[in-house]
Design a protein around this motif. Structure first.
Motif, PDB file in Angstrom:
ATOM      1  N   VAL A  21       0.840  -1.200   0.000  1.00 54.58           N
ATOM      2  CA  VAL A  21       0.000   0.000   0.000  1.00 54.58           C
ATOM      3  C   VAL A  21       0.872   1.246   0.000  1.00 54.58           C
ATOM      4  CG1 VAL A  21      -1.757   1.287   1.289  1.00 54.58           C
ATOM      5  CG2 VAL A  21      -1.803  -1.221   1.274  1.00 54.58           C
ATOM      6  N   GLY A  22       0.435   2.255  -0.743  1.00 54.14           N
ATOM      7  CA  GLY A  22       1.111   3.547  -0.750  1.00 54.14           C
ATOM      8  C   GLY A  22       0.144   4.638  -1.149  1.00 54.14           C
ATOM      9  N   ILE A  23       0.663   5.862  -1.303  1.00 53.25           N
ATOM     10  CA  ILE A  23      -0.181   6.964  -1.761  1.00 53.25           C
ATOM     11  C   ILE A  23       0.069   7.183  -3.251  1.00 53.25           C
ATOM     12  CG2 ILE A  23      -0.333   8.046   0.501  1.00 53.25           C
ATOM     13  CD1 ILE A  23       1.705  10.173  -0.518  1.00 53.25           C
ATOM     14  N   THR A  24      -0.931   7.722  -3.924  1.00 52.85           N
ATOM     15  CA  THR A  24      -0.862   7.900  -5.371  1.00 52.85           C
ATOM     16  C   THR A  24      -0.040   9.128  -5.756  1.00 52.85           C
ATOM     17  OG1 THR A  24      -2.844   9.266  -5.440  1.00 52.85           O
ATOM     18  CG2 THR A  24      -3.155   6.859  -5.631  1.00 52.85           C
ATOM     19  N   VAL A  35       7.538  15.403   4.436  1.00 53.27           N
ATOM     20  CA  VAL A  35       8.623  15.558   5.410  1.00 53.27           C
ATOM     21  C   VAL A  35       8.564  14.548   6.547  1.00 53.27           C
ATOM     22  CG1 VAL A  35       8.972  18.004   4.908  1.00 53.27           C
ATOM     23  CG2 VAL A  35       7.340  17.335   6.683  1.00 53.27           C
ATOM     24  N   TYR A  36       7.422  13.842   6.690  1.00 50.28           N
ATOM     25  CA  TYR A  36       7.280  12.892   7.802  1.00 50.28           C
ATOM     26  C   TYR A  36       6.204  11.872   7.456  1.00 50.28           C
ATOM     27  CZ  TYR A  36       5.981  11.048  12.383  1.00 50.28           C
ATOM     28  OH  TYR A  36       5.693  10.210  13.432  1.00 50.28           O
ATOM     29  N   VAL A  37       6.427  10.628   7.854  1.00 47.75           N
ATOM     30  CA  VAL A  37       5.396   9.597   7.737  1.00 47.75           C
ATOM     31  C   VAL A  37       5.283   8.867   9.065  1.00 47.75           C
ATOM     32  CG1 VAL A  37       5.599   9.244   5.240  1.00 47.75           C
ATOM     33  CG2 VAL A  37       6.999   7.881   6.778  1.00 47.75           C
ATOM     34  N   ASP A  38       4.049   8.572   9.451  1.00 45.25           N
ATOM     35  CA  ASP A  38       3.777   7.756  10.627  1.00 45.25           C
ATOM     36  C   ASP A  38       3.219   6.445  10.087  1.00 45.25           C
ATOM     37  OD1 ASP A  38       3.295   6.799  13.182  1.00 45.25           O
ATOM     38  OD2 ASP A  38       1.411   7.891  13.406  1.00 45.25           O
ATOM     39  N   LEU A  39       3.977   5.382  10.248  1.00 46.79           N
ATOM     40  CA  LEU A  39       3.611   4.087   9.682  1.00 46.79           C
ATOM     41  C   LEU A  39       2.939   3.217  10.734  1.00 46.79           C
ATOM     42  CD1 LEU A  39       6.907   3.508   7.685  1.00 46.79           C
ATOM     43  CD2 LEU A  39       4.728   4.342   6.801  1.00 46.79           C
ATOM     44  N   PRO A  40       2.094   2.287  10.303  1.00 45.54           N
ATOM     45  CA  PRO A  40       1.383   1.438  11.261  1.00 45.54           C
ATOM     46  C   PRO A  40       2.308   0.436  11.945  1.00 45.54           C
ATOM     47  CG  PRO A  40       0.964   0.682   9.040  1.00 45.54           C
ATOM     48  CD  PRO A  40       1.752   1.952   8.916  1.00 45.54           C
ATOM     49  N   GLU A  41       1.791  -0.166  12.994  1.00 45.13           N
ATOM     50  CA  GLU A  41       2.535  -1.166  13.751  1.00 45.13           C
ATOM     51  C   GLU A  41       2.434  -2.524  13.064  1.00 45.13           C
ATOM     52  OE1 GLU A  41       1.880  -3.325  18.044  1.00 45.13           O
ATOM     53  OE2 GLU A  41       1.294  -1.226  17.856  1.00 45.13           O
ATOM     54  N   VAL A  42       3.573  -3.172  12.865  1.00 44.36           N
ATOM     55  CA  VAL A  42       3.577  -4.516  12.284  1.00 44.36           C
ATOM     56  C   VAL A  42       2.835  -5.462  13.222  1.00 44.36           C
ATOM     57  CG1 VAL A  42       5.042  -6.468  11.617  1.00 44.36           C
ATOM     58  CG2 VAL A  42       5.712  -4.143  10.995  1.00 44.36           C
ATOM     59  N   GLY A  43       1.958  -6.287  12.647  1.00 42.33           N
ATOM     60  CA  GLY A  43       1.169  -7.231  13.419  1.00 42.33           C
ATOM     61  C   GLY A  43      -0.220  -6.728  13.764  1.00 42.33           C
ATOM     62  N   LYS A  44      -0.461  -5.432  13.565  1.00 47.63           N
ATOM     63  CA  LYS A  44      -1.770  -4.863  13.875  1.00 47.63           C
ATOM     64  C   LYS A  44      -2.735  -5.132  12.724  1.00 47.63           C
ATOM     65  CE  LYS A  44      -4.169  -0.903  15.620  1.00 47.63           C
ATOM     66  NZ  LYS A  44      -4.170   0.449  16.083  1.00 47.63           N
ATOM     67  N   THR A  45      -3.984  -5.439  13.077  1.00 46.32           N
ATOM     68  CA  THR A  45      -5.026  -5.692  12.093  1.00 46.32           C
ATOM     69  C   THR A  45      -5.913  -4.459  11.975  1.00 46.32           C
ATOM     70  OG1 THR A  45      -4.989  -8.049  12.588  1.00 46.32           O
ATOM     71  CG2 THR A  45      -6.965  -7.199  11.518  1.00 46.32           C
ATOM     72  N   THR A  73       2.078  -6.580   7.786  1.00 47.91           N
ATOM     73  CA  THR A  73       3.173  -7.550   7.896  1.00 47.91           C
ATOM     74  C   THR A  73       4.546  -6.900   7.803  1.00 47.91           C
ATOM     75  OG1 THR A  73       3.095  -7.979   5.515  1.00 47.91           O
ATOM     76  CG2 THR A  73       1.775  -9.429   6.948  1.00 47.91           C
ATOM     77  N   GLU A  74       4.595  -5.677   7.262  1.00 46.61           N
ATOM     78  CA  GLU A  74       5.886  -5.001   7.084  1.00 46.61           C
ATOM     79  C   GLU A  74       5.618  -3.513   6.860  1.00 46.61           C
ATOM     80  OE1 GLU A  74       9.714  -5.191   3.998  1.00 46.61           O
ATOM     81  OE2 GLU A  74       8.027  -6.544   3.703  1.00 46.61           O
ATOM     82  N   VAL A  75       6.532  -2.677   7.331  1.00 48.38           N
ATOM     83  CA  VAL A  75       6.483  -1.254   7.017  1.00 48.38           C
ATOM     84  C   VAL A  75       7.766  -0.876   6.292  1.00 48.38           C
ATOM     85  CG1 VAL A  75       4.948  -0.643   8.935  1.00 48.38           C
ATOM     86  CG2 VAL A  75       7.431  -0.529   9.252  1.00 48.38           C
ATOM     87  N   ASN A  76       7.709   0.210   5.547  1.00 44.84           N
ATOM     88  CA  ASN A  76       8.850   0.648   4.749  1.00 44.84           C
ATOM     89  C   ASN A  76       9.757   1.537   5.601  1.00 44.84           C
ATOM     90  OD1 ASN A  76      10.643   1.564   2.854  1.00 44.84           O
ATOM     91  ND2 ASN A  76       9.107   2.191   1.363  1.00 44.84           N
ATOM     92  N   GLU A  77      10.758   0.922   6.214  1.00 43.75           N
ATOM     93  CA  GLU A  77      11.694   1.667   7.058  1.00 43.75           C
ATOM     94  C   GLU A  77      12.492   2.684   6.247  1.00 43.75           C
ATOM     95  OE1 GLU A  77      11.595   1.821  10.205  1.00 43.75           O
ATOM     96  OE2 GLU A  77      10.395   0.038  10.671  1.00 43.75           O
ATOM     97  N   ALA A  78      12.731   2.399   4.970  1.00 39.78           N
ATOM     98  CA  ALA A  78      13.445   3.360   4.119  1.00 39.78           C
ATOM     99  C   ALA A  78      12.622   4.642   3.968  1.00 39.78           C
ATOM    100  CB  ALA A  78      13.739   2.749   2.754  1.00 39.78           C
ATOM    101  N   GLN A  93       9.555   2.769  -4.622  1.00 40.59           N
ATOM    102  CA  GLN A  93      10.296   2.788  -3.357  1.00 40.59           C
ATOM    103  C   GLN A  93       9.576   3.562  -2.252  1.00 40.59           C
ATOM    104  OE1 GLN A  93      13.170   1.052  -2.747  1.00 40.59           O
ATOM    105  NE2 GLN A  93      12.712   0.185  -4.746  1.00 40.59           N
ATOM    106  N   GLY A  94       8.565   4.353  -2.603  1.00 37.10           N
ATOM    107  CA  GLY A  94       7.836   5.145  -1.627  1.00 37.10           C
ATOM    108  C   GLY A  94       6.615   4.454  -1.042  1.00 37.10           C
ATOM    109  N   TRP A  95       6.551   3.118  -1.154  1.00 35.89           N
ATOM    110  CA  TRP A  95       5.425   2.375  -0.557  1.00 35.89           C
ATOM    111  C   TRP A  95       5.436   2.563   0.954  1.00 35.89           C
ATOM    112  CZ3 TRP A  95       6.475  -1.760   2.793  1.00 35.89           C
ATOM    113  CH2 TRP A  95       7.792  -2.258   2.768  1.00 35.89           C
ATOM    114  N   PHE A  96       4.255   2.407   1.581  1.00 34.55           N
ATOM    115  CA  PHE A  96       4.107   2.651   3.018  1.00 34.55           C
ATOM    116  C   PHE A  96       4.161   1.371   3.845  1.00 34.55           C
ATOM    117  CE2 PHE A  96       3.355   6.754   1.664  1.00 34.55           C
ATOM    118  CZ  PHE A  96       3.097   7.625   2.711  1.00 34.55           C
ATOM    119  N   PHE A  97       3.323   0.382   3.502  1.00 34.73           N
ATOM    120  CA  PHE A  97       3.287  -0.845   4.286  1.00 34.73           C
ATOM    121  C   PHE A  97       2.756  -1.999   3.457  1.00 34.73           C
ATOM    122  CE2 PHE A  97      -0.452   1.744   5.217  1.00 34.73           C
ATOM    123  CZ  PHE A  97      -1.507   0.879   4.966  1.00 34.73           C
TER     124      PHE A  97
END
Length: 123
Positions: A21-24, A35-45, A73-78, A93-97
């Motif tokens: 998943v990412g933004i268009t 300038v900032y992204v807050d990504l979800p917690e791995v394992g959260k439904t 299952t994974e977040v984009n640490e990059a 490369q700009g995918w979110f999770f």
């Protein structure tokens, strides 16, 4: 591999029960320099439509919504380290999770590229 789009300007690329998943491009254009992204917690439904993250730019902040029911299952640490990837390569490369899809039938309610292109023209 199938790519679908939401009315909230997220894309979701599915490969079997896994999805990214990412933004268009439209979303990152509207936001400006991210300038900032807050990504979800791995394992959260999350349920379809729930806020799963936040993207902030020099202009505004916007929620990132879960396009369908699933478990992160994974977040984009990059992306966390370099939020500008959401601008320079939003569909790559700009995918979110990544998520494990709970109900693939929910993809039917999302737009294909042609429909999203028409939708984004009027957004």
């Amino acid at each position: 591999m199938t790519v679908k789009y939401t009315q909230e300007h997220e894309w979701i690329r599915t490969e079997g029960a896994a999805a990214t998943v990412g933004i268009t491009v439209h979303a990152q254009d509207a936001l400006g320099d991210v300038v900032y992204v807050d990504l979800p917690e791995v394992g959260k439904t999350y349920a379809k439509g729930e806020v799963a993250g936040v993207v902030e730019s020099v202009k505004a902040a916007a929620d990132v919504y879960m396009p369908l029911d699933g478990e992160v299952t994974e977040v984009n640490e990059a992306l966390r380290a370099d939020p500008s990837l959401a601008n320079s390569d939003p569909l790559g490369q700009g995918w979110f999770f990544r998520v494990k899809v709970a109900d693939a039938s929910q993809l039917e309610g999302l737009m294909d590229e042609t429909a999203y292109g028409e939708f984004a023209k009027n957004a």
